[in-house]
Design a protein around this motif. Structure first.
Motif, PDB file in Angstrom:
ATOM      1  N   UNK A   9       9.088  21.509 -25.517  1.00  0.00           N
ATOM      2  CA  UNK A   9       9.914  22.577 -24.649  1.00  0.00           C
ATOM      3  C   UNK A   9      10.623  22.024 -23.387  1.00  0.00           C
ATOM      4  N   UNK A  10       9.870  21.294 -22.683  1.00  0.00           N
ATOM      5  CA  UNK A  10      10.339  20.544 -21.365  1.00  0.00           C
ATOM      6  C   UNK A  10      11.419  19.837 -21.774  1.00  0.00           C
ATOM      7  N   UNK A  11      11.530  19.027 -22.924  1.00  0.00           N
ATOM      8  CA  UNK A  11      12.652  17.984 -23.068  1.00  0.00           C
ATOM      9  C   UNK A  11      13.843  18.864 -23.632  1.00  0.00           C
ATOM     10  N   UNK A  12      13.576  19.861 -24.358  1.00  0.00           N
ATOM     11  CA  UNK A  12      14.773  20.617 -24.930  1.00  0.00           C
ATOM     12  C   UNK A  12      15.310  21.674 -23.855  1.00  0.00           C
ATOM     13  N   UNK A  13      14.517  22.205 -22.775  1.00  0.00           N
ATOM     14  CA  UNK A  13      15.128  23.119 -22.151  1.00  0.00           C
ATOM     15  C   UNK A  13      15.756  22.467 -20.930  1.00  0.00           C
ATOM     16  N   UNK A  58       2.984  13.381   3.954  1.00  0.00           N
ATOM     17  CA  UNK A  58       4.586  13.399   4.234  1.00  0.00           C
ATOM     18  C   UNK A  58       5.502  12.558   3.365  1.00  0.00           C
ATOM     19  N   UNK A  59       6.818  12.948   3.369  1.00  0.00           N
ATOM     20  CA  UNK A  59       7.697  12.214   2.439  1.00  0.00           C
ATOM     21  C   UNK A  59       7.474  12.255   0.876  1.00  0.00           C
ATOM     22  N   UNK A  60       7.093  13.308   0.479  1.00  0.00           N
ATOM     23  CA  UNK A  60       6.671  13.443  -0.808  1.00  0.00           C
ATOM     24  C   UNK A  60       7.778  14.237  -1.792  1.00  0.00           C
ATOM     25  N   UNK A  61       8.177  14.229  -2.950  1.00  0.00           N
ATOM     26  CA  UNK A  61       9.243  15.012  -3.613  1.00  0.00           C
ATOM     27  C   UNK A  61       9.029  16.307  -3.476  1.00  0.00           C
ATOM     28  N   UNK A  62      10.018  17.050  -3.808  1.00  0.00           N
ATOM     29  CA  UNK A  62       9.765  18.563  -3.864  1.00  0.00           C
ATOM     30  C   UNK A  62       8.962  18.963  -5.101  1.00  0.00           C
ATOM     31  N   UNK A  63       8.052  20.051  -4.699  1.00  0.00           N
ATOM     32  CA  UNK A  63       7.140  20.292  -5.575  1.00  0.00           C
ATOM     33  C   UNK A  63       7.229  21.941  -6.227  1.00  0.00           C
ATOM     34  N   UNK A  64       6.826  22.092  -7.293  1.00  0.00           N
ATOM     35  CA  UNK A  64       6.695  23.379  -8.028  1.00  0.00           C
ATOM     36  C   UNK A  64       5.194  23.443  -8.298  1.00  0.00           C
ATOM     37  N   UNK A  65       4.393  24.433  -7.947  1.00  0.00           N
ATOM     38  CA  UNK A  65       2.994  24.541  -8.264  1.00  0.00           C
ATOM     39  C   UNK A  65       2.731  25.840  -8.717  1.00  0.00           C
ATOM     40  N   UNK A  66       2.379  26.095 -10.018  1.00  0.00           N
ATOM     41  CA  UNK A  66       2.041  27.115 -10.788  1.00  0.00           C
ATOM     42  C   UNK A  66       0.433  27.271 -10.989  1.00  0.00           C
ATOM     43  N   UNK A  67       0.103  28.470 -10.480  1.00  0.00           N
ATOM     44  CA  UNK A  67      -1.377  28.858 -10.607  1.00  0.00           C
ATOM     45  C   UNK A  67      -1.735  30.044 -11.288  1.00  0.00           C
ATOM     46  N   UNK A  68      -2.559  30.290 -11.962  1.00  0.00           N
ATOM     47  CA  UNK A  68      -3.113  31.286 -12.695  1.00  0.00           C
ATOM     48  C   UNK A  68      -4.364  32.238 -11.821  1.00  0.00           C
ATOM     49  N   UNK A 113       2.685  34.057 -25.496  1.00  0.00           N
ATOM     50  CA  UNK A 113       2.333  34.967 -24.240  1.00  0.00           C
ATOM     51  C   UNK A 113       3.414  34.719 -23.296  1.00  0.00           C
ATOM     52  N   UNK A 114       4.134  35.844 -23.033  1.00  0.00           N
ATOM     53  CA  UNK A 114       5.442  36.114 -22.383  1.00  0.00           C
ATOM     54  C   UNK A 114       5.123  35.435 -20.935  1.00  0.00           C
ATOM     55  N   UNK A 115       3.876  35.807 -20.309  1.00  0.00           N
ATOM     56  CA  UNK A 115       3.632  34.997 -18.786  1.00  0.00           C
ATOM     57  C   UNK A 115       3.914  33.265 -19.329  1.00  0.00           C
ATOM     58  N   UNK A 116       3.519  32.856 -20.123  1.00  0.00           N
ATOM     59  CA  UNK A 116       3.546  31.636 -20.597  1.00  0.00           C
ATOM     60  C   UNK A 116       4.938  31.102 -20.653  1.00  0.00           C
ATOM     61  N   UNK A 117       5.767  32.138 -21.337  1.00  0.00           N
ATOM     62  CA  UNK A 117       7.198  31.691 -21.230  1.00  0.00           C
ATOM     63  C   UNK A 117       7.998  31.738 -19.959  1.00  0.00           C
ATOM     64  N   UNK A 118       7.444  32.502 -19.016  1.00  0.00           N
ATOM     65  CA  UNK A 118       7.847  32.757 -17.750  1.00  0.00           C
ATOM     66  C   UNK A 118       7.536  31.458 -17.211  1.00  0.00           C
ATOM     67  N   UNK A 119       6.424  30.964 -17.239  1.00  0.00           N
ATOM     68  CA  UNK A 119       6.098  29.659 -16.554  1.00  0.00           C
ATOM     69  C   UNK A 119       6.724  28.556 -16.966  1.00  0.00           C
ATOM     70  N   UNK A 120       7.173  28.425 -18.370  1.00  0.00           N
ATOM     71  CA  UNK A 120       7.968  27.363 -18.829  1.00  0.00           C
ATOM     72  C   UNK A 120       9.301  27.634 -18.240  1.00  0.00           C
ATOM     73  N   UNK A 154      11.361  24.584 -15.875  1.00  0.00           N
ATOM     74  CA  UNK A 154      12.530  24.063 -16.435  1.00  0.00           C
ATOM     75  C   UNK A 154      13.576  24.235 -15.606  1.00  0.00           C
ATOM     76  N   UNK A 155      13.624  25.618 -15.041  1.00  0.00           N
ATOM     77  CA  UNK A 155      15.007  25.597 -14.053  1.00  0.00           C
ATOM     78  C   UNK A 155      14.540  24.898 -12.686  1.00  0.00           C
ATOM     79  N   UNK A 156      13.562  24.678 -12.342  1.00  0.00           N
ATOM     80  CA  UNK A 156      13.053  23.841 -10.942  1.00  0.00           C
ATOM     81  C   UNK A 156      13.435  22.363 -11.426  1.00  0.00           C
ATOM     82  N   UNK A 157      13.148  21.860 -12.530  1.00  0.00           N
ATOM     83  CA  UNK A 157      13.491  20.351 -13.039  1.00  0.00           C
ATOM     84  C   UNK A 157      14.985  20.235 -13.040  1.00  0.00           C
ATOM     85  N   UNK A 158      15.734  21.205 -13.714  1.00  0.00           N
ATOM     86  CA  UNK A 158      17.191  21.164 -13.655  1.00  0.00           C
ATOM     87  C   UNK A 158      17.935  21.142 -12.359  1.00  0.00           C
ATOM     88  N   UNK A 159      17.278  22.062 -11.549  1.00  0.00           N
ATOM     89  CA  UNK A 159      18.030  22.072 -10.158  1.00  0.00           C
ATOM     90  C   UNK A 159      17.668  20.802  -9.471  1.00  0.00           C
TER      91      UNK A 159
END
Length: 392
Positions: A135-139, A275-285, A327-334, A338-343
């Motif tokens: 999914x990540x590769x495609x999106x 310090x000096x680390x790349x931008x991060x997206x952290x998703x929790x449940x 799960x819709x929440x799983x789709x939201x997370x993906x 994906x949006x974060x990686x594309x940006x």
């Protein structure tokens, strides 16, 4: 013919009553499954957890009823090329990797994916997390490389992270062979793999490369130390797909010496320098023993001057992104990942003051669909297995 008409009417009445009893029974069962000591669960979360915890299905079995009920999930329109191979790590050792890449000339951004599984053999591998990688590769229109690092008990720390770093180096050096862009490499992972992904950013910084563009961490483990974390106390039963017992087993097998627990490459939450680390997206449940340490790590990254986005998804359990197809929440997370990686790959990721975002369970028509699907899955599971309808 009155007797025939009466029999027909009685059959219709009996059928209607039977149908009504079944509907009521399934509704009652679903209501009971939603009621837990930690709070009331959304219907979809409840049926999935009930199915797994009562051994009605296993984690690698599709629990969805026919597609006409659940619909699809993830993916994208561009067909992907897949290649399974082995890459050299330490000494003469080679580890398996799975590569998904878009068709076309490229070069395409590279995402290194590190699967979850408690660092232990038999708990996770590149096959169990294949749907996320595809999914990540495609999106994201990226080359995604899933790394089969070696695991405990045969291989203790630092084997897993050294394997993972060697694979990262291999990807940079061989990017041209799979139409990858060696100057745009991100890392991602879930649970134990989330730990490894963020450790890759530390190792890359400390060892002068490769330069990491961004990091995506799904409910990461960030500390092996015994610290006071509320989520570890209230969601540690294992009902939410991760138990205290498994966490202790992972620590005992992966880091058998206590001195390893404070190493920044096992417990990045306690690293002296973030310090000096790349931008991060952290998703929790919400219902996850690892919730608080993931969010604490996000705060510490931000305090160290890094760009950080963090989102807590309410109403879901550890590993929920793996269930994005049902799960819709799983789709939201993906979608968020994906949006974060594309940006980040396009260099258009906007900085903003750090704030933990809380994503509510599906609302509106998404909520209606989730409820209907949950009811259908519950009926499907109960009908297939013949279990007691009212057994919570």
């Amino acid at each position: 013919m009155k007797w025939a008409r009466r029999i027909f009417q009685n059959l219709i009445l009996l059928g209607s009553l039977t149908f009504a009893v079944v509907l009521i029974s399934v509704a009652v069962a679903l209501y009971l499954w939603q009621s837990t000591d930690a709070g009331r669960l959304p219907a979809k979360t409840a049926v999935i957890l009930h199915a797994i915890n009562n051994n009605l299905v296993t984690l690698d079995i599709d629990i969805s009823p026919p597609r006409i009920v659940t619909g699809g999930g993830g993916g994208g329109g561009n067909p992907l090329l897949r290649e399974d191979m082995h890459v050299p790590v330490m000494g003469d050792v080679q580890v398996p990797v799975r590569i998904y890449r878009p068709r076309g000339e490229g070069p395409f951004p590279i995402v290194m994916y590190y699967h979850g599984g408690a660092f232990i053999e038999g708990y996770g591998d590149i096959d169990t997390h294949d749907n996320i990688v595809r999914s990540l590769a495609a999106s994201t229109n990226s080359v995604v490389i899933s790394v089969g690092y070696r695991t405990a008990p045969d291989y203790v720390f630092p084997t897993a992270v050294e394997d993972s770093y060697a694979a990262l180096r291999w990807a940079e050096e061989n990017a041209a062979n799979f139409n990858g862009d060696h100057e745009t490499i991100s890392v991602a992972g879930d649970s134990a793999g989330g730990n490894i992904a963020t450790v890759m950013t530390l190792m890359s910084r400390d060892r002068q490369g490769p330069e990491i563009t961004s990091q995506v961490l799904f409910y990461p483990l960030t500390t092996f130390q015994d610290i006071d974390l509320r989520s570890r106390e209230i969601y540690d039963s294992g009902y939410y797909l991760l138990s205290r017992q498994v966490m202790y087993r992972a620590r005992d097998l992966y880091t058998p010496e206590e001195r390893m627990w404070s190493n920044p490459y096992t417990s990045p939450l306690h690293a002296d320098d973030l310090t000096d680390l790349p931008p991060a997206l952290i998703i929790t449940a919400e219902f996850d023993p690892l919730r608080d340490e993931g969010e604490a790590y996000a705060e510490k990254l931000s305090e160290s001057g890094n760009v950080v986005r963090a989102t807590r998804y309410r109403g879901v359990m550890h590993g929920f992104v793996s269930f994005y197809e049902v799960m819709q929440s799983g789709r939201y997370g993906m979608q968020e990942a994906s949006s974060f990686l594309r940006q980040s790959h396009a260099g258009v990721l906007q900085e903003s003051p750090y704030q933990l975002q809380v994503r509510q369970p599906p609302q509106g028509m998404d909520r209606v669909r989730e409820q209907a699907e949950a009811f259908a899955i519950a009926a499907y599971l109960l009908g297939r297995t013949g279990v007691d309808l009212l057994n919570p």
